[in-house]
Design a protein around this motif. Structure first.
Motif, mmCIF file in Angstrom:
data_model
loop_
_atom_site.group_PDB
_atom_site.id
_atom_site.type_symbol
_atom_site.label_atom_id
_atom_site.label_comp_id
_atom_site.label_asym_id
_atom_site.label_seq_id
_atom_site.Cartn_x
_atom_site.Cartn_y
_atom_site.Cartn_z
ATOM 1 N N ARG A 29 -27.458 -29.479 -11.893
ATOM 2 C CA ARG A 29 -28.616 -30.335 -12.132
ATOM 3 C C ARG A 29 -29.617 -29.460 -12.992
ATOM 4 O O ARG A 29 -30.333 -30.250 -14.166
ATOM 5 N N GLU A 30 -30.041 -28.440 -12.652
ATOM 6 C CA GLU A 30 -31.028 -27.535 -13.364
ATOM 7 C C GLU A 30 -30.532 -27.499 -14.835
ATOM 8 O O GLU A 30 -31.515 -27.635 -15.918
ATOM 9 N N MET A 31 -29.331 -27.219 -15.025
ATOM 10 C CA MET A 31 -28.800 -26.954 -16.440
ATOM 11 C C MET A 31 -28.812 -28.286 -17.268
ATOM 12 O O MET A 31 -29.155 -28.337 -18.456
ATOM 13 N N ILE A 32 -28.598 -29.279 -16.491
ATOM 14 C CA ILE A 32 -28.771 -30.541 -17.375
ATOM 15 C C ILE A 32 -30.233 -30.861 -17.593
ATOM 16 O O ILE A 32 -30.303 -31.255 -18.737
ATOM 17 N N LEU A 37 -27.057 -28.149 -20.447
ATOM 18 C CA LEU A 37 -25.875 -28.869 -20.601
ATOM 19 C C LEU A 37 -26.292 -30.563 -21.169
ATOM 20 O O LEU A 37 -27.579 -30.887 -20.638
ATOM 21 N N ALA A 38 -25.606 -31.041 -22.054
ATOM 22 C CA ALA A 38 -26.316 -32.323 -22.463
ATOM 23 C C ALA A 38 -24.925 -33.334 -22.490
ATOM 24 O O ALA A 38 -24.010 -32.874 -21.932
ATOM 25 N N ALA A 39 -25.612 -34.647 -22.407
ATOM 26 C CA ALA A 39 -24.713 -35.780 -22.264
ATOM 27 C C ALA A 39 -23.525 -35.608 -23.053
ATOM 28 O O ALA A 39 -23.414 -35.288 -24.332
ATOM 29 N N GLY A 40 -22.294 -35.653 -22.463
ATOM 30 C CA GLY A 40 -20.858 -35.573 -23.069
ATOM 31 C C GLY A 40 -20.207 -34.298 -23.186
ATOM 32 O O GLY A 40 -19.409 -33.882 -23.614
ATOM 33 N N ASP A 41 -21.100 -33.256 -22.697
ATOM 34 C CA ASP A 41 -20.587 -31.708 -23.026
ATOM 35 C C ASP A 41 -19.340 -31.546 -21.712
ATOM 36 O O ASP A 41 -19.265 -32.563 -20.545
ATOM 37 N N ARG A 42 -18.370 -30.926 -22.043
ATOM 38 C CA ARG A 42 -17.257 -30.708 -21.244
ATOM 39 C C ARG A 42 -17.265 -29.534 -20.311
ATOM 40 O O ARG A 42 -17.834 -28.221 -21.131
ATOM 41 N N LEU A 43 -17.286 -29.510 -19.272
ATOM 42 C CA LEU A 43 -17.349 -28.215 -18.245
ATOM 43 C C LEU A 43 -15.972 -27.334 -18.706
ATOM 44 O O LEU A 43 -14.949 -27.919 -19.024
ATOM 45 N N THR A 69 -19.950 -38.486 -7.909
ATOM 46 C CA THR A 69 -20.062 -39.407 -6.952
ATOM 47 C C THR A 69 -21.785 -40.161 -7.256
ATOM 48 O O THR A 69 -21.464 -41.452 -7.371
ATOM 49 N N VAL A 70 -22.495 -39.346 -7.825
ATOM 50 C CA VAL A 70 -23.859 -40.254 -8.064
ATOM 51 C C VAL A 70 -23.719 -40.289 -9.774
ATOM 52 O O VAL A 70 -25.048 -40.578 -10.241
ATOM 53 N N GLY A 71 -22.915 -40.134 -10.254
ATOM 54 C CA GLY A 71 -22.784 -40.800 -11.819
ATOM 55 C C GLY A 71 -23.327 -39.505 -12.445
ATOM 56 O O GLY A 71 -23.553 -39.904 -13.922
ATOM 57 N N ILE A 72 -23.476 -38.334 -12.319
ATOM 58 C CA ILE A 72 -23.945 -37.261 -13.107
ATOM 59 C C ILE A 72 -22.737 -36.570 -13.904
ATOM 60 O O ILE A 72 -23.045 -36.383 -15.349
ATOM 61 N N LEU A 73 -21.587 -36.534 -13.435
ATOM 62 C CA LEU A 73 -20.464 -35.988 -13.795
ATOM 63 C C LEU A 73 -19.365 -37.026 -13.877
ATOM 64 O O LEU A 73 -19.399 -37.953 -13.213
ATOM 65 N N GLN A 74 -18.480 -36.742 -14.873
ATOM 66 C CA GLN A 74 -17.237 -37.887 -14.742
ATOM 67 C C GLN A 74 -16.085 -36.916 -15.030
ATOM 68 O O GLN A 74 -16.127 -35.900 -16.001
ATOM 69 N N SER A 75 -15.120 -37.016 -14.198
ATOM 70 C CA SER A 75 -13.907 -36.420 -14.437
ATOM 71 C C SER A 75 -12.909 -37.436 -15.106
ATOM 72 O O SER A 75 -12.822 -38.479 -14.732
ATOM 73 N N LYS A 76 -12.320 -36.988 -16.109
ATOM 74 C CA LYS A 76 -11.239 -37.918 -16.766
ATOM 75 C C LYS A 76 -9.873 -37.060 -16.889
ATOM 76 O O LYS A 76 -9.797 -36.026 -17.273
ATOM 77 N N GLY A 78 -6.468 -35.666 -17.375
ATOM 78 C CA GLY A 78 -6.146 -34.999 -18.510
ATOM 79 C C GLY A 78 -6.979 -34.439 -19.557
ATOM 80 O O GLY A 78 -6.494 -33.745 -20.568
ATOM 81 N N ALA A 79 -8.366 -34.756 -19.371
ATOM 82 C CA ALA A 79 -9.283 -34.392 -20.388
ATOM 83 C C ALA A 79 -10.322 -33.163 -20.022
ATOM 84 O O ALA A 79 -10.826 -32.355 -20.346
ATOM 85 N N GLY A 80 -10.516 -33.217 -18.493
ATOM 86 C CA GLY A 80 -11.480 -32.439 -17.919
ATOM 87 C C GLY A 80 -12.673 -33.140 -17.364
ATOM 88 O O GLY A 80 -12.746 -34.441 -17.078
ATOM 89 N N THR A 81 -13.737 -32.317 -16.896
ATOM 90 C CA THR A 81 -14.942 -32.829 -16.317
ATOM 91 C C THR A 81 -16.058 -32.894 -17.444
ATOM 92 O O THR A 81 -16.468 -31.867 -18.085
ATOM 93 N N PHE A 82 -16.711 -34.027 -17.435
ATOM 94 C CA PHE A 82 -17.848 -34.040 -18.386
ATOM 95 C C PHE A 82 -19.171 -34.421 -18.017
ATOM 96 O O PHE A 82 -19.196 -35.197 -16.740
#
Length: 257
Positions: A29-32, A37-43, A69-76, A78-82
């Motif tokens: 959270r602090e990094m965002i 970390l910016a919107a769209g960045d891949r972890l 779960t709270v919509g801050i990260l998204q796991s896709k 085959g692509a990774g976590t963003f």
């Protein structure tokens, strides 16, 4: 093009051991918030990120799951976590609400009332506006709930994602953002007690009733089904808190002997 920013992560265990998922959540959270970390960045991949942060993979996985779960990260697949794109993540920063809660002593009952007022309206709108993709997602989350009745923490993730999907289906981003802000705080509270849940089948049935009302495009039925569910959820959490309090008191008394 998403950035992969492995070099910006710092080891959380540099000064102490026993890092928890909550600390992983706090660090990301602090990094965002700071812009690291910016919107769209891949972890980085899970194995690499766990090593960079100095945590176990299960601990990292739990932290990422909480943020997803709270919509801050998204796991896709085959692509990774963003880091979620702004338009995909209407969750507001909860820090202001937390500060107001600390200053004014907001009670869990007030938080539930706020969620009740918001989500009843949201459910009614979703019954009018949900598209086929959102209906499929709701059905998937209900199925996931039934499949995880004996795994409360996993059940809670499906629960939260179900409510977020309804919020998105309402088509009102302001209501969605407000609901997610309140619900994310309640999710964190519930995650500490849900392991003591006695029977989640009733909860799954309540979610199924909400889903059915939305599928049938019945706003009033959706509103009332949501009302019943949230009232029963509040009762369930009270019981879980009471169980936790009793267990802590028993443990303290045992140590005194």
């Amino acid at each position: 093009m998403p950035r992969t920013t492995a070099g910006i992560f710092k080891n959380l265990n540099s000064e102490k051991n026993g890092t928890t998922a909550e600390e992983v959540v706090t660090r990301l959270r602090e990094m965002i918030q700071s812009g690291e970390l910016a919107a769209g960045d891949r972890l980085p991949p899970e194995r690499d990120l766990a090593k960079l942060l100095g945590v176990s993979r299960p601990t990292l996985r739990a932290g990422i799951r909480s943020l997803a779960t709270v919509g801050i990260l998204q796991s896709k697949q085959g692509a990774g976590t963003f880091v979620a794109e702004a338009e995909e993540s209407p969750t507001l920063d909860t820090s202001a609400l937390r500060m107001l809660s600390a200053l004014h002593g907001f009670t869990s009952e007030e938080m539930f009332e706020a969620r009740l007022a918001l989500e009843m309206s949201i459910a009614a709108l979703a019954a009018e506006r949900a598209d086929s993709e959102q209906m499929a997602q709701l059905a998937e989350e209900v199925t996931g709930m039934y499949a995880s009745l004996d795994r409360p923490e996993q059940y809670l993730v499906h629960d939260m994602q179900f409510h977020q999907t309804i919020a998105a289906a309402s088509g009102n981003r302001i209501l969605t953002a407000l609901m997610n802000m309140v619900a994310s705080i309640l999710f964190e509270y519930r995650s500490k007690t849900v392991k003591r849940a006695i029977d989640l089948k009733d909860s799954a049935e309540q979610h199924h009733n909400i889903y059915r009302a939305i599928r049938e495009h019945d706003p009033e039925a959706a509103r009332q089904a949501m009302r019943v569910h949230l009232i029963e959820t509040q009762k369930a959490q009270r019981m879980e808190v009471d169980e936790a309090t009793l267990a802590n008191e028993t443990a303290r008394n045992g140590r005194r002997k």
